[in-house]
Design a protein around this motif. Structure first.
Motif, PDB file in Angstrom:
ATOM      1  N   LYS A  75       0.793  -1.165   0.301  1.00 22.78           N
ATOM      2  CA  LYS A  75      -0.048  -0.231   0.057  1.00 22.78           C
ATOM      3  C   LYS A  75       1.071   0.841   0.154  1.00 22.78           C
ATOM      4  O   LYS A  75       0.846   2.235  -1.160  1.00 22.78           O
ATOM      5  N   ARG A  76       2.195   1.101   1.103  1.00 31.82           N
ATOM      6  CA  ARG A  76       3.113   2.419   0.608  1.00 31.82           C
ATOM      7  C   ARG A  76       3.640   3.088  -0.141  1.00 31.82           C
ATOM      8  O   ARG A  76       4.158   3.819  -0.873  1.00 31.82           O
ATOM      9  N   ILE A  77       3.920   1.386  -1.541  1.00 24.86           N
ATOM     10  CA  ILE A  77       4.630   1.786  -2.310  1.00 24.86           C
ATOM     11  C   ILE A  77       3.095   2.261  -3.360  1.00 24.86           C
ATOM     12  O   ILE A  77       3.113   2.947  -4.498  1.00 24.86           O
ATOM     13  N   ALA A  78       2.077   2.022  -3.174  1.00 23.43           N
ATOM     14  CA  ALA A  78       1.398   2.192  -4.319  1.00 23.43           C
ATOM     15  C   ALA A  78       0.879   3.760  -3.952  1.00 23.43           C
ATOM     16  O   ALA A  78       0.459   4.435  -4.669  1.00 23.43           O
ATOM     17  N   ASP A  79       0.733   3.856  -2.619  1.00 23.75           N
ATOM     18  CA  ASP A  79       0.917   5.512  -2.339  1.00 23.75           C
ATOM     19  C   ASP A  79       2.199   6.559  -2.131  1.00 23.75           C
ATOM     20  O   ASP A  79       2.076   7.413  -2.059  1.00 23.75           O
ATOM     21  N   GLY A  80       3.578   5.994  -3.171  1.00 31.76           N
ATOM     22  CA  GLY A  80       4.117   6.641  -3.877  1.00 31.76           C
ATOM     23  C   GLY A  80       5.006   6.431  -2.908  1.00 31.76           C
ATOM     24  O   GLY A  80       6.422   7.300  -3.789  1.00 31.76           O
ATOM     25  N   ALA A  81       5.402   5.807  -2.302  1.00 27.60           N
ATOM     26  CA  ALA A  81       7.549   5.496  -1.112  1.00 27.60           C
ATOM     27  C   ALA A  81       7.781   4.242  -2.665  1.00 27.60           C
ATOM     28  O   ALA A  81       7.550   3.343  -2.854  1.00 27.60           O
ATOM     29  N   GLU A  82       9.300   4.246  -2.504  1.00 27.62           N
ATOM     30  CA  GLU A  82       9.744   4.289  -3.467  1.00 27.62           C
ATOM     31  C   GLU A  82      11.355   3.715  -3.041  1.00 27.62           C
ATOM     32  O   GLU A  82      12.223   3.469  -1.937  1.00 27.62           O
ATOM     33  N   PRO A  83      10.789   2.211  -2.150  1.00 24.45           N
ATOM     34  CA  PRO A  83      12.179   1.275  -1.079  1.00 24.45           C
ATOM     35  C   PRO A  83      12.949   1.263  -1.665  1.00 24.45           C
ATOM     36  O   PRO A  83      13.371   1.010  -2.823  1.00 24.45           O
ATOM     37  N   THR A  84      14.561   1.077  -1.005  1.00 21.99           N
ATOM     38  CA  THR A  84      15.878   0.622  -1.845  1.00 21.99           C
ATOM     39  C   THR A  84      16.131  -0.822  -0.720  1.00 21.99           C
ATOM     40  O   THR A  84      15.252  -0.575   0.395  1.00 21.99           O
ATOM     41  N   THR A  85      16.649  -1.758  -1.333  1.00 21.89           N
ATOM     42  CA  THR A  85      17.132  -3.041  -0.529  1.00 21.89           C
ATOM     43  C   THR A  85      18.912  -2.490  -0.528  1.00 21.89           C
ATOM     44  O   THR A  85      19.066  -2.052  -1.128  1.00 21.89           O
ATOM     45  N   SER A  86      19.072  -3.422   0.599  1.00 19.96           N
ATOM     46  CA  SER A  86      20.169  -3.900   0.736  1.00 19.96           C
ATOM     47  C   SER A  86      20.889  -4.856   1.498  1.00 19.96           C
ATOM     48  O   SER A  86      20.008  -5.787   1.683  1.00 19.96           O
ATOM     49  N   GLN A  87      21.778  -5.953   0.184  1.00 18.02           N
ATOM     50  CA  GLN A  87      21.712  -7.422   0.970  1.00 18.02           C
ATOM     51  C   GLN A  87      22.806  -8.136   2.136  1.00 18.02           C
ATOM     52  O   GLN A  87      22.969  -6.562   3.055  1.00 18.02           O
TER      53      GLN A  87
END
Length: 295
Positions: A53-65
């Motif tokens: 939902k937060r992505i749909a609302d515009g959040a752009e997560p980044t990831t770290s291995q």
């Protein structure tokens, strides 16, 4: 026979209950959303519904291995207990985490020279990687040695098929897997690309299919074409999905109708927060055992 544990990354996208049932340990990737870091811990720190939902609302997560230090800390707990380790990593075609695990192994073997630490590149992701882990756990629990299980993983990992489609191209464009022009045209024409993981563990677009109904039918046809023993396939089948359960259920219904000898019903999992940070919502992935993958 020495005592050993089976391990993987959280990106195998099985549920906590599933990992507990088969006795597989996992180490967490991490993601950052709106300035805060979270572990990719199977939806415990952030439920999947909230994440998408937060992505749909515009959040752009980044990831770290998982880095070398985190692997050393994670592996050390088992080594201190006198256990050997077979760790299967997320595909090198998608992440550098395999190299981090190998560096950690080399450093720890200097400290624990009598222990065994084997690292295998799964060349897979999400619940296809999970399907491999499930099979390895069955072998371990049947009494196979760590070397026998490792050898099976190396010999058979390319027999796990990974087929994906997406109804939302936004994150595939952002990640560079689909060009901006192709993404714009695809959106206008209602194109849902069909992708798979190739023999180098990379996610590759294979077909451009117009409408969701047709791509759902097409992904089920891929399983008919490629599954071990065709429609007599009697292995397990997993699906993972990102906030589009009904689409996943539609694929599962087609598979269960076409494959009467499946080992149980199709298992539907959520695409976790690491993989989901790159796919966004609207992705369905189908996994099964079949003929060896080729390009």
């Amino acid at each position: 026979m020495s005592d050993y544990i089976l391990s993987c990354c959280s990106t195998a996208d099985l549920s906590q209950e599933h990992f507990d049932k088969i006795g597989v340990h996992y180490v967490c990737f991490h993601f950052n959303m709106d300035g805060k870091e979270y572990p990719d811990d199977l939806g415990k720190s952030m439920p999947f519904a909230e994440f998408y939902k937060r992505i749909a609302d515009g959040a752009e997560p980044t990831t770290s291995q998982v880095n070398v230090g985190q692997f050393k800390e994670y592996f050390s707990e088992f080594l201190k207990d006198g256990k050997d380790i077979l760790h299967v990593s997320l595909s090198t075609g998608l992440s550098g985490v395999y190299n981090s695990a190998c560096i950690a192994r080399d450093e720890l073997l200097e400290e624990y020279p009598d222990r065994k630490i084997y690292i295998v590149d799964s060349l897979g992701a999400s619940s296809g990687y999970g399907l491999l882990m499930d099979t390895l756990a069955e072998l371990k629990n049947s009494g196979k040695s760590i070397e026998e299980v490792r050898d099976f993983a190396e010999e058979r990992k390319l027999n796990v098929h990974h087929w994906f489609f997406s109804t939302d191209l936004t994150f595939y464009v952002k990640g560079g897997r689909i060009s901006k022009a192709a993404g714009a045209i695809g959106g206008m024409l209602n194109i849902c690309p069909l992708l798979n993981v190739d023999l180098e563990g990379r996610l590759i677009p294979r077909q451009k299919i117009r409408t969701k109904k047709k791509v759902i039918a097409a992904i089920a046809e891929k399983m008919k074409e490629l599954a071990e023993n065709g429609t007599d396939y009697n292995g397990k089948c997993y699906i993972s999905q990102s906030a589009c359960y009904e689409d996943a259920r539609a694929v599962a219904d087609l598979v269960e109708a076409a494959f009467p000898h499946l080992n149980g019903k199709v298992e539907i999992n959520s695409i976790g927060t690491t993989i989901g940070s790159h796919t966004g919502p609207g992705t369905v992935a189908l996994f099964f055992w079949g003929q060896e993958r080729t390009n």
